[in-house]
Design a protein around this motif. Sequence first.
Motif, PDB file in Angstrom:
ATOM      1  N   PRO A 271      35.533  35.700  40.967  1.00 34.43           N
ATOM      2  CA  PRO A 271      36.131  36.827  41.692  1.00 34.43           C
ATOM      3  C   PRO A 271      35.739  38.146  41.065  1.00 34.43           C
ATOM      4  CG  PRO A 271      37.772  35.738  40.328  1.00 34.43           C
ATOM      5  CD  PRO A 271      36.516  34.918  40.236  1.00 34.43           C
ATOM      6  N   ALA A 272      36.287  39.225  41.590  1.00 35.50           N
ATOM      7  CA  ALA A 272      35.959  40.562  41.090  1.00 35.50           C
ATOM      8  C   ALA A 272      36.499  40.761  39.675  1.00 35.50           C
ATOM      9  CB  ALA A 272      36.527  41.626  42.024  1.00 35.50           C
ATOM     10  N   THR A 273      35.923  41.738  38.997  1.00 38.02           N
ATOM     11  CA  THR A 273      36.300  42.000  37.602  1.00 38.02           C
ATOM     12  C   THR A 273      37.796  42.269  37.433  1.00 38.02           C
ATOM     13  OG1 THR A 273      34.086  42.819  37.053  1.00 38.02           O
ATOM     14  CG2 THR A 273      35.903  43.527  35.646  1.00 38.02           C
ATOM     15  N   PRO A 274      38.436  43.109  38.271  1.00 42.60           N
ATOM     16  CA  PRO A 274      39.874  43.343  38.065  1.00 42.60           C
ATOM     17  C   PRO A 274      40.717  42.072  38.136  1.00 42.60           C
ATOM     18  CG  PRO A 274      38.956  45.023  39.503  1.00 42.60           C
ATOM     19  CD  PRO A 274      37.902  43.984  39.334  1.00 42.60           C
ATOM     20  N   VAL A 275      40.332  41.143  39.009  1.00 41.14           N
ATOM     21  CA  VAL A 275      41.083  39.883  39.121  1.00 41.14           C
ATOM     22  C   VAL A 275      40.953  39.082  37.826  1.00 41.14           C
ATOM     23  CG1 VAL A 275      41.294  37.717  40.393  1.00 41.14           C
ATOM     24  CG2 VAL A 275      40.798  39.842  41.607  1.00 41.14           C
ATOM     25  N   LEU A 276      39.728  38.996  37.296  1.00 39.64           N
ATOM     26  CA  LEU A 276      39.524  38.248  36.056  1.00 39.64           C
ATOM     27  C   LEU A 276      40.206  38.930  34.871  1.00 39.64           C
ATOM     28  CD1 LEU A 276      35.786  37.174  36.421  1.00 39.64           C
ATOM     29  CD2 LEU A 276      37.815  35.739  36.646  1.00 39.64           C
ATOM     30  N   VAL A 277      40.206  40.243  34.855  1.00 46.26           N
ATOM     31  CA  VAL A 277      40.895  40.951  33.765  1.00 46.26           C
ATOM     32  C   VAL A 277      42.388  40.663  33.816  1.00 46.26           C
ATOM     33  CG1 VAL A 277      41.478  43.225  32.854  1.00 46.26           C
ATOM     34  CG2 VAL A 277      39.137  42.744  33.573  1.00 46.26           C
ATOM     35  N   ALA A 278      42.965  40.647  35.028  1.00 47.65           N
ATOM     36  CA  ALA A 278      44.389  40.319  35.153  1.00 47.65           C
ATOM     37  C   ALA A 278      44.655  38.893  34.683  1.00 47.65           C
ATOM     38  CB  ALA A 278      44.836  40.500  36.603  1.00 47.65           C
ATOM     39  N   HIS A 279      43.754  37.962  35.035  1.00 46.28           N
ATOM     40  CA  HIS A 279      43.884  36.585  34.533  1.00 46.28           C
ATOM     41  C   HIS A 279      43.835  36.562  33.012  1.00 46.28           C
ATOM     42  CE1 HIS A 279      44.067  34.087  38.085  1.00 46.28           C
ATOM     43  NE2 HIS A 279      43.009  34.678  38.629  1.00 46.28           N
ATOM     44  N   ALA A 280      42.913  37.302  32.441  1.00 42.61           N
ATOM     45  CA  ALA A 280      42.744  37.290  30.988  1.00 42.61           C
ATOM     46  C   ALA A 280      43.981  37.825  30.279  1.00 42.61           C
ATOM     47  CB  ALA A 280      41.509  38.107  30.595  1.00 42.61           C
ATOM     48  N   ILE A 281      44.540  38.917  30.773  1.00 39.99           N
ATOM     49  CA  ILE A 281      45.730  39.485  30.135  1.00 39.99           C
ATOM     50  C   ILE A 281      46.888  38.503  30.177  1.00 39.99           C
ATOM     51  CG2 ILE A 281      47.444  41.338  30.326  1.00 39.99           C
ATOM     52  CD1 ILE A 281      45.211  43.143  31.327  1.00 39.99           C
ATOM     53  N   ASP A 282      46.961  37.737  31.258  1.00 45.97           N
ATOM     54  CA  ASP A 282      48.064  36.793  31.396  1.00 45.97           C
ATOM     55  C   ASP A 282      47.822  35.481  30.648  1.00 45.97           C
ATOM     56  OD1 ASP A 282      50.564  35.827  32.675  1.00 45.97           O
ATOM     57  OD2 ASP A 282      49.213  34.467  33.727  1.00 45.97           O
ATOM     58  N   ARG A 283      46.547  35.026  30.588  1.00 43.11           N
ATOM     59  CA  ARG A 283      46.297  33.675  30.097  1.00 43.11           C
ATOM     60  C   ARG A 283      45.619  33.604  28.739  1.00 43.11           C
ATOM     61  NH1 ARG A 283      43.420  30.261  34.790  1.00 43.11           N
ATOM     62  NH2 ARG A 283      41.780  31.805  34.405  1.00 43.11           N
ATOM     63  N   ARG A 284      44.937  34.650  28.312  1.00 50.78           N
ATOM     64  CA  ARG A 284      44.179  34.526  27.065  1.00 50.78           C
ATOM     65  C   ARG A 284      45.120  34.339  25.885  1.00 50.78           C
ATOM     66  NH1 ARG A 284      38.640  37.834  26.254  1.00 50.78           N
ATOM     67  NH2 ARG A 284      39.406  37.719  24.119  1.00 50.78           N
ATOM     68  N   LEU A 285      44.872  33.270  25.151  1.00 52.66           N
ATOM     69  CA  LEU A 285      45.766  32.901  24.063  1.00 52.66           C
ATOM     70  C   LEU A 285      45.632  33.835  22.875  1.00 52.66           C
ATOM     71  CD1 LEU A 285      45.165  29.065  24.329  1.00 52.66           C
ATOM     72  CD2 LEU A 285      47.217  30.293  25.030  1.00 52.66           C
ATOM     73  N   ASP A 286      44.450  34.429  22.679  1.00 52.49           N
ATOM     74  CA  ASP A 286      44.328  35.364  21.565  1.00 52.49           C
ATOM     75  C   ASP A 286      45.147  36.625  21.807  1.00 52.49           C
ATOM     76  OD1 ASP A 286      42.605  36.139  23.652  1.00 52.49           O
ATOM     77  OD2 ASP A 286      41.343  37.282  22.274  1.00 52.49           O
ATOM     78  N   LEU A 287      45.244  37.070  23.078  1.00 49.27           N
ATOM     79  CA  LEU A 287      46.093  38.213  23.388  1.00 49.27           C
ATOM     80  C   LEU A 287      47.570  37.859  23.191  1.00 49.27           C
ATOM     81  CD1 LEU A 287      44.306  39.628  26.572  1.00 49.27           C
ATOM     82  CD2 LEU A 287      44.175  40.469  24.223  1.00 49.27           C
ATOM     83  N   GLN A 288      47.943  36.645  23.576  1.00 51.03           N
ATOM     84  CA  GLN A 288      49.316  36.206  23.341  1.00 51.03           C
ATOM     85  C   GLN A 288      49.606  36.123  21.845  1.00 51.03           C
ATOM     86  OE1 GLN A 288      50.395  32.666  25.597  1.00 51.03           O
ATOM     87  NE2 GLN A 288      48.997  33.222  27.240  1.00 51.03           N
ATOM     88  N   ALA A 289      48.629  35.678  21.063  1.00 49.18           N
ATOM     89  CA  ALA A 289      48.817  35.615  19.609  1.00 49.18           C
ATOM     90  C   ALA A 289      48.983  37.013  19.019  1.00 49.18           C
ATOM     91  CB  ALA A 289      47.629  34.899  18.956  1.00 49.18           C
ATOM     92  N   LEU A 290      48.202  37.978  19.524  1.00 37.75           N
ATOM     93  CA  LEU A 290      48.358  39.353  19.041  1.00 37.75           C
ATOM     94  C   LEU A 290      49.732  39.913  19.396  1.00 37.75           C
ATOM     95  CD1 LEU A 290      44.845  40.888  19.808  1.00 37.75           C
ATOM     96  CD2 LEU A 290      45.812  40.363  17.572  1.00 37.75           C
ATOM     97  N   ARG A 291      50.226  39.564  20.582  1.00 37.26           N
ATOM     98  CA  ARG A 291      51.566  40.032  20.948  1.00 37.26           C
ATOM     99  C   ARG A 291      52.629  39.404  20.057  1.00 37.26           C
ATOM    100  NH1 ARG A 291      49.265  39.991  26.383  1.00 37.26           N
ATOM    101  NH2 ARG A 291      49.943  37.838  26.745  1.00 37.26           N
ATOM    102  N   ALA A 292      52.452  38.121  19.709  1.00 36.53           N
ATOM    103  CA  ALA A 292      53.398  37.487  18.792  1.00 36.53           C
ATOM    104  C   ALA A 292      53.325  38.113  17.410  1.00 36.53           C
ATOM    105  CB  ALA A 292      53.115  35.983  18.712  1.00 36.53           C
TER     106      ALA A 292
END
Length: 457
Positions: A271-292
């Motif tokens: 899909p388009a870049t904005p859709v994948l970026v939204a997926h990444a913010i929600d699903r990427r585990l490294d981003l979740q680890a940084l938030r923790a």
Amino acid sequence: MRAPRDHRMDHRPALAGLCALSILSGCATYSSVPLRQPETVLSAPDRAILSADAAKIDRPWLVPQPIDLASPLTPNALAVIAVLENPDLKALRTKSGVGEAQAFAARLLPDPTVQLGFDKLLSGPDVFNGLSSQLGFDLNALRTARLTRENAAAANRQVRLDLAWAEWQTAGQARLQGARIVALEAQIGMARLTAASADRLLRAVQRAAGRGDLSATDVDARRLAALDAGDKLRTVSRDLTTARGDLNKLLGLPPETALRLAVAPPPPTPPATPVLVAHAIDRRLDLQALRAGYDAAQGDVHRAILNQFPNLSLTIAAARDTADNRTLGPQIGFALPLWNRNRGGIAVAQATRAQLRAEYDARLFQTRAEIAAAVAALATLRDQRAALLRDLPSIERLADGTARAARRGDLAPAVAQTSAQSLRDRRTTVLQLDQQAAEATIALELLSGGPSEGWTQ
């Protein structure tokens, strides 16, 4: 006159001994754990155990399935084996146990402190020995106990998310190596045909030059073409050997293990870049680890601010002097917040929190840029492949026509072989573009934090 002996004191040593034994009975004991022998560590995994573990694996981006190393392995099977058997992941899973232990330790309150004193009477009119005892409690630990537990839980959550991110990356690398091997196996067949055709044409030109029908310049041109074809064959063969070795290392298998790989279906259009970026913010585990990790830093700032207030300690003291005077009373201890007031600790905690916040923001920008670049690169590869496929039918017709003409004797065989080589070059380029597109799709899956099946969800 000597004071009468108090017989009620006779049971106190026995009672103290029983208390000491009960405390010691709950203590941990040491046991040595030697390293395993190298041949045990480096041995191939048990196939039955591997298959059973693969059928029970629980990851949101993996499908559980039994594993048979003698059968063609799908990309999902490669990812499952990598998660289960990769040596680096096994070490990380062991390291995550340290986080679990730290979270457990944070839930424990500090033990009270006990001090005992004894003064032997050497001379004087009194007849008793001096005794003293103190029981101390760290009240500051009680004040920050909740924050300590929450911080440890957040830190442990970060460790687990970092481990899950490492598993996802390793699984993706295994799938990428599998796609590379499948593509190189197809390319090496084409490279062998090209090298064999170039050698045949070189020998034919050399024979014609020996008869005086061709010049030395024609021979040199065919020799260079044969050398180039042989060099390409060796390069593809070397890349294939390297990819197979890298895959075995990722899967924790011995280097000599020969695996058969199944051909993966064509990659979907992202899909388009904005859709994948939204997926990444929600699903990427490294981003979740940084938030923790940022949550833990928030707690560190809160705890540092609490520690600017006096650290309280409560002590219950009991004593008996040599004249049999007995005392019992509390003692309160605290530090006067005059100069320090934990300003250094607060500054460090706040600076660490600011650093983690900046790192998280930078990771978001990096994620968006990498996804945009990967989407653009994949679109370029698809356009190039489509252009080649549009021209391919005309090149196939030319190769077939020249081959028929050469068989009739209307054209020289060298012309027909040149047309056939042009067709093989185009087909090799298509295979290379297919390989690059498959690898770019897997890389985009890694960047977006989930498999391509979730792009449309």
